[in-house]
Every structure is written in structure tokens, then in C-alpha cells.
Scaffold this motif. Structure first.
Motif, PDB file in Angstrom:
ATOM      1  N   PHE A 259       1.163  -1.548   0.270  1.00  0.00           N
ATOM      2  CA  PHE A 259       0.174  -0.119   0.034  1.00  0.00           C
ATOM      3  C   PHE A 259       0.733   0.999   0.255  1.00  0.00           C
ATOM      4  O   PHE A 259       0.987   2.418  -0.897  1.00  0.00           O
TER       5      PHE A 259
ATOM      6  N   GLU B  83       0.236   3.879  -2.938  1.00  0.00           N
ATOM      7  CA  GLU B  83       0.607   5.084  -2.318  1.00  0.00           C
ATOM      8  C   GLU B  83       1.121   6.115  -3.282  1.00  0.00           C
ATOM      9  O   GLU B  83       0.659   7.172  -3.911  1.00  0.00           O
TER      10      GLU B  83
ATOM     11  N   TRP C  45      -7.989  -0.198  -2.410  1.00  0.00           N
ATOM     12  CA  TRP C  45      -7.828   0.534  -1.178  1.00  0.00           C
ATOM     13  C   TRP C  45      -9.032   0.166  -0.506  1.00  0.00           C
ATOM     14  O   TRP C  45      -9.376   0.041   0.965  1.00  0.00           O
TER      15      TRP C  45
ATOM     16  N   CYS D 115      -1.454   7.355   3.147  1.00  0.00           N
ATOM     17  CA  CYS D 115      -1.635   7.236   1.809  1.00  0.00           C
ATOM     18  C   CYS D 115      -2.437   7.996   1.508  1.00  0.00           C
ATOM     19  O   CYS D 115      -3.801   8.186   1.689  1.00  0.00           O
TER      20      CYS D 115
ATOM     21  N   LEU E  43      -4.107   8.060  -2.130  1.00  0.00           N
ATOM     22  CA  LEU E  43      -5.025   6.676  -2.142  1.00  0.00           C
ATOM     23  C   LEU E  43      -6.751   6.966  -1.980  1.00  0.00           C
ATOM     24  O   LEU E  43      -7.370   6.474  -2.299  1.00  0.00           O
TER      25      LEU E  43
ATOM     26  N   THR F  38      -9.817   6.986  -3.650  1.00  0.00           N
ATOM     27  CA  THR F  38     -10.671   5.850  -3.871  1.00  0.00           C
ATOM     28  C   THR F  38     -12.157   6.845  -3.144  1.00  0.00           C
ATOM     29  O   THR F  38     -13.369   6.592  -3.912  1.00  0.00           O
TER      30      THR F  38
END
Length: 205
Positions: free
Chosen positions: A136, A140, A165, A181, A184, A188
Motif C-alpha cells: 500500500f 500510494e 484500498w 496514503c 489513495l 478512493t
């Protein structure tokens, strides 16, 4: 054609959203490999979702292969990938990281929720958790480097990164940190507001 699976599966979710964005008609058969074992087994004894059942009865498994087949054979040239070589390379990398993150999320879930506690192997779980965190963090950076493109268009890289995510944040939240993150999280949030993300929303108890 029919797409077998349920939105609780991130792989089904990215496939269904991708097929809709490619403007391909399909019927959803909502069968879960954990709940609808007998019914799913009649369609696919391997019990793998998503499964695409073509009009001639042939079946294709694996989200990436289904999407690839759809683009190459069914979409009349429509694609969710950039055509510029440098961007294509970057997006392939993003998707590969996102799929690796999903794989590690699922390994954690299987180890902590499906395997009896007495048989868990902590060194293995520690390793997978570290891989999940690292994936992750890498994702990111990939999203941050391409934020303008991913936020402005429903491309395959943005779709898959956001789904990864969203899945991880719901099911293995203790192993990933939103504050690490921000790109991200932002991507999202934007993607989950899209009508197709809402249509194929993953509802979990």
C-alpha cells in the motif's frame, strides 16, 4: 454473457465496473464461493469468481484475463488503458502493485478469520502483514505520481487502486494507515462516488 460473482469480491467488482465502462452487456449471476457453493459448483466446479460465461458456453476465470479478453475481442477498440507507452508502463505497474496488495489482504483474512487460531503461524502472518503494508505504501506513491490522470478518468489503474484500498481499509484496517496514503484515500473517495462503484458496492457485515 454472464458474469458470476458478488461485489464483496474486489476481483468481481473491478471486472463488473470495467465491463460496464467498456459498454458491454452482461447479466450478473450473484453467487458466492462461500455461501452458494452448490449452485456455483454447477457452473464452475473450481468455485472461482469472477467467472465470465460467454454466449457459446465457454468460461473464463481471473479478473485480469476477463478484462483483457473483453477489450481485445468484444469492445470494438475501447480500452481502459492509456495508449502512450510511458503511461501504459506506469499503469501496468500501478495495477500490479494494487493486485499484490489485494493478494496480501486476502492472505491476512484467510489466516486470521478462516484458519483456526491454534494452527496459525505467527511468523508467516507477520511476513504477510509487512508485505501488505509495503504494497500500500508503494501503491500510494504510484497513485500520487499519476493523480491528475487517475482522478480525472476511469482508467484501469485508478479503478484497481481504488478497489484495493477500499477492500483493505474495510477488512485489514489495522495493518494499513490512511494518514500514510492520502493520495489513495482521495482517489478512493472520488471513485466510490461514481455511479458504477455505487452500483457494485461491496456490502459487508
Amino acid at each position: 454473457m454472464q458474469l458470476v460473482g458478488v461485489p464483496n469480491s474486489p476481483y468481481f467488482r473491478r471486472t463488473a465496473i470495467s465491463l460496464e465502462l467498456l459498454e458491454l452487456p452482461f447479466e450478473v449471476k450473484p453467487l458466492s464461493p462461500f455461501i452458494d457453493v452448490q449452485a456455483l459448483g454447477k457452473l464452475n466446479p473450481i468455485l472461482k469468481i469472477p467467472t465470465l460465461i460467454l454466449d457459446n458456453g465457454e468460461k473464463i476465470m481471473d479478473s485480469s484475463l476477463i478484462i483483457q479478453y473483453a477489450e481485445l475481442a468484444l469492445s470494438n477498440g475501447n480500452t481502459l488503458w492509456p495508449r502512450e507507452p510511458e503511461w501504459l508502463q506506469s499503469d501496468f505497474r500501478t495495477v500490479s502493485i494494487a493486485l499484490a496488495a489485494l493478494e496480501k489482504c486476502l492472505q491476512i483474512i484467510y489466516e486470521t478469520k478462516l484458519r483456526p487460531e491454534s494452527t496459525r503461524h505467527q511468523p508467516w502472518l507477520d511476513r504477510v502483514q509487512g508485505q501488505c503494508h509495503a504494497a500500500f505504501i508503494e501503491l500510494e506513491q504510484a497513485v500520487k505520481n499519476n493523480a491528475a490522470r487517475y482522478d480525472g478518468d476511469c482508467c484501469q489503474a485508478g479503478i484497481t487502486a481504488a478497489i484495493a484500498w477500499s477492500f483493505g481499509a474495510q477488512l485489514v484496517a489495522s495493518f494499513i494507515q490512511p494518514e500514510h496514503c492520502p493520495s489513495l484515500v482521495s482517489l478512493t473517495s472520488n471513485m466510490e462516488a461514481h455511479p458504477l462503484f455505487k452500483k457494485y458496492s461491496a456490502t459487508r457485515s
